[in-house]
Scaffold this motif. Structure first.
Motif, PDB file in Angstrom:
ATOM      1  N   GLY A  62      -4.177   4.517  -3.529  1.00 18.49           N
ATOM      2  CA  GLY A  62      -3.512   3.256  -2.916  1.00 18.49           C
ATOM      3  C   GLY A  62      -4.564   2.583  -2.602  1.00 18.49           C
ATOM      4  O   GLY A  62      -4.464   1.052  -2.699  1.00 18.49           O
ATOM      5  N   ALA A  95       2.300   1.768  -3.435  1.00 22.63           N
ATOM      6  CA  ALA A  95       1.012   2.153  -4.444  1.00 22.63           C
ATOM      7  C   ALA A  95       0.940   3.894  -3.990  1.00 22.63           C
ATOM      8  O   ALA A  95       0.764   4.730  -5.061  1.00 22.63           O
ATOM      9  CB  ALA A  95      -0.082   1.463  -3.997  1.00 22.63           C
ATOM     10  N   CYS A  96       0.888   4.339  -2.889  1.00 21.53           N
ATOM     11  CA  CYS A  96       0.633   5.539  -2.579  1.00 21.53           C
ATOM     12  C   CYS A  96       1.720   6.470  -2.913  1.00 21.53           C
ATOM     13  O   CYS A  96       1.559   7.586  -3.556  1.00 21.53           O
ATOM     14  CB  CYS A  96       0.391   5.665  -1.084  1.00 21.53           C
ATOM     15  SG  CYS A  96      -1.194   5.127  -0.041  1.00 21.53           S
ATOM     16  N   SER A 103      -3.616  10.594  -3.460  1.00 16.92           N
ATOM     17  CA  SER A 103      -2.810   9.488  -3.697  1.00 16.92           C
ATOM     18  C   SER A 103      -3.005   8.594  -2.693  1.00 16.92           C
ATOM     19  O   SER A 103      -2.985   7.110  -2.894  1.00 16.92           O
ATOM     20  CB  SER A 103      -1.402   9.924  -3.577  1.00 16.92           C
ATOM     21  OG  SER A 103      -1.022  10.307  -2.251  1.00 16.92           O
ATOM     22  N   GLY A 114       1.689   6.928  -6.708  1.00 22.95           N
ATOM     23  CA  GLY A 114       0.713   7.807  -7.190  1.00 22.95           C
ATOM     24  C   GLY A 114       1.000   9.322  -6.705  1.00 22.95           C
ATOM     25  O   GLY A 114       0.301  10.049  -7.494  1.00 22.95           O
ATOM     26  N   TYR A 150       0.848  -1.242  -0.002  1.00 23.15           N
ATOM     27  CA  TYR A 150      -0.045   0.052  -0.027  1.00 23.15           C
ATOM     28  C   TYR A 150       0.758   1.354  -0.027  1.00 23.15           C
ATOM     29  O   TYR A 150       0.551   2.281  -0.782  1.00 23.15           O
ATOM     30  CB  TYR A 150      -1.009   0.105   1.244  1.00 23.15           C
ATOM     31  CG  TYR A 150      -1.818   1.135   1.191  1.00 23.15           C
ATOM     32  CD1 TYR A 150      -2.832   1.625   0.635  1.00 23.15           C
ATOM     33  CD2 TYR A 150      -1.267   2.211   2.431  1.00 23.15           C
ATOM     34  CE1 TYR A 150      -3.398   2.768   0.666  1.00 23.15           C
ATOM     35  CE2 TYR A 150      -1.981   3.250   2.490  1.00 23.15           C
ATOM     36  CZ  TYR A 150      -3.071   3.675   1.845  1.00 23.15           C
ATOM     37  OH  TYR A 150      -3.758   5.021   1.946  1.00 23.15           O
ATOM     38  N   GLY A 152       4.782   2.392  -9.215  1.00 21.74           N
ATOM     39  CA  GLY A 152       4.267   1.957  -7.928  1.00 21.74           C
ATOM     40  C   GLY A 152       3.205   1.075  -8.143  1.00 21.74           C
ATOM     41  O   GLY A 152       3.090   0.200  -7.040  1.00 21.74           O
ATOM     42  N   MET A 170       3.830  -2.607  -5.946  1.00 23.93           N
ATOM     43  CA  MET A 170       2.579  -2.936  -5.070  1.00 23.93           C
ATOM     44  C   MET A 170       2.121  -4.376  -5.432  1.00 23.93           C
ATOM     45  O   MET A 170       2.028  -5.148  -4.422  1.00 23.93           O
ATOM     46  CB  MET A 170       1.402  -1.896  -5.092  1.00 23.93           C
ATOM     47  CG  MET A 170       0.048  -2.194  -4.445  1.00 23.93           C
ATOM     48  SD  MET A 170      -0.812  -3.473  -5.227  1.00 23.93           S
ATOM     49  CE  MET A 170      -1.604  -4.124  -3.776  1.00 23.93           C
ATOM     50  N   SER A 216      -4.933  -1.371  -4.354  1.00 22.31           N
ATOM     51  CA  SER A 216      -4.710  -2.293  -3.291  1.00 22.31           C
ATOM     52  C   SER A 216      -5.980  -3.222  -3.296  1.00 22.31           C
ATOM     53  O   SER A 216      -5.793  -4.453  -3.371  1.00 22.31           O
ATOM     54  CB  SER A 216      -4.380  -2.004  -1.964  1.00 22.31           C
ATOM     55  OG  SER A 216      -3.276  -1.229  -1.876  1.00 22.31           O
TER      56      SER A 216
END
Length: 294
Positions: free
Chosen positions: A182, A22-23, A178, A26, A19, A58, A62, A186
């Motif tokens: 995320g 991913a954030c 973002s 983003g 996570y 990202g 993830m 996810s």
């Protein structure tokens, strides 16, 4: 025989780390796209490309961090190198197409719908290509409705991310977007994983086919995208316009660059360096000069 799946073999470590990545991707991507909107010259494609690569890396990072925690108790898991690399390329390319589309065409409903749909399908393709890279002593099966739900989540997440990229200016607002992105990415991943079941060929604990284990392949491969995201973060941090708020960006350039108001010229002292004939500011403290006797 059905395999016993465990998507959280390392507890909360892999989903939380996934996570965060991913954030991070983003956030960097959104700021780069926002920066490109303030630059209509030669650097615009560069900012868009950096934003697309950040978001794509990202998402991919993830996915495979989360996959490190995925295990089948009855069989070892290996990964095909070519398909794993292909999934990274797909993630970056499809996100790039969507980012460039909205970066040059704006946030119209039609542009967002088409770009978000295409990008979401590409993100879903990245996920399932990555899943196709799995090699184990069995075969993967998918529940169609859950797969469709994961694709829908991917499309919604991609559309929301592209809208945020061209609509949100402030740093705090981009950070919030973002975090939501995320969650969506996810959620798409774990929804897709919920659709998976494994039918084992035998119970000897072997592996079918060839490939590298998760630790021997994924961990080294993750180094590159993670380093790229760190370098992108450095670029973002060293560009002041990427961290300024909307109120500062909204000021006209003329006001931001206006020179300081001119100060009053100093009173002329009657120096030898004054312009000839300029007597408008002469002051005299003595009376008329005495007459000279020859």
């Amino acid at each position: 025989m059905q395999g016993t799946l465990d998507g959280f073999s390392y507890g909360a470590v892999t989903p939380v780390a996934a996570y965060v990545m991913a954030c991070l991707g983003g956030a960097l991507g959104l700021r780069c796209v926002t920066r490109s909107l303030r630059n209509n010259h030669a650097w615009k494609p560069g900012w868009l490309a950096l934003g697309a690569a950040s978001i794509g890396c990202g998402i991919w990072t993830m996915h495979f961090i989360a996959m490190i925690g995925f295990q089948v108790e009855e069989s070892r898991i290996r990964y095909d190198v070519g398909l794993t690399i292909l999934s990274l390329a797909v993630a970056i390319v499809v996100v790039g197409l969507g980012v460039f589309a909205v970066g040059y065409r704006g946030a119209s409903r039609r542009a967002l719908f088409l770009s978000g749909t295409f990008t979401g399908l590409g993100v879903a393709a990245m996920h399932y290509i990555g899943m196709a890279a799995i090699r184990l002593d069995g075969s993967l099966k998918y529940e169609a409705l859950t797969v469709a739900l994961s694709v829908l989540i991917a499309v919604i997440a991609a559309t929301a991310a592209l809208w945020a990229a061209v609509s949100i200016r402030g740093f705090v607002a981009s950070l919030g977007a973002s975090l939501v992105m995320g969650v969506a990415v996810s959620g798409m991943h774990y929804t897709g994983m919920a659709a998976v079941s494994v039918h084992l060929h035998n119970t000897t604990g072997g592996t079918a086919g060839v490939g590298d284990s998760a630790h021997s392949l994924l961990l080294p491969m993750l180094i590159g995208p993670v380093v790229f995201l760190v370098l992108a973060a450095v670029v973002v941090m060293f560009d002041p316009l990427l961290v300024l708020g909307d109120s500062d960006w909204s000021r006209p350039a003329a006001r931001r660059r206006a020179p300081a108001p001119p100060t009053e010229p100093p009173a002329h002292s009657g120096s030898l360096f004054e312009a000839p004939g300029d007597t408008s500011r002469h002051t005299y403290s003595q009376g008329p000069s005495p007459s000279h006797k020859w």
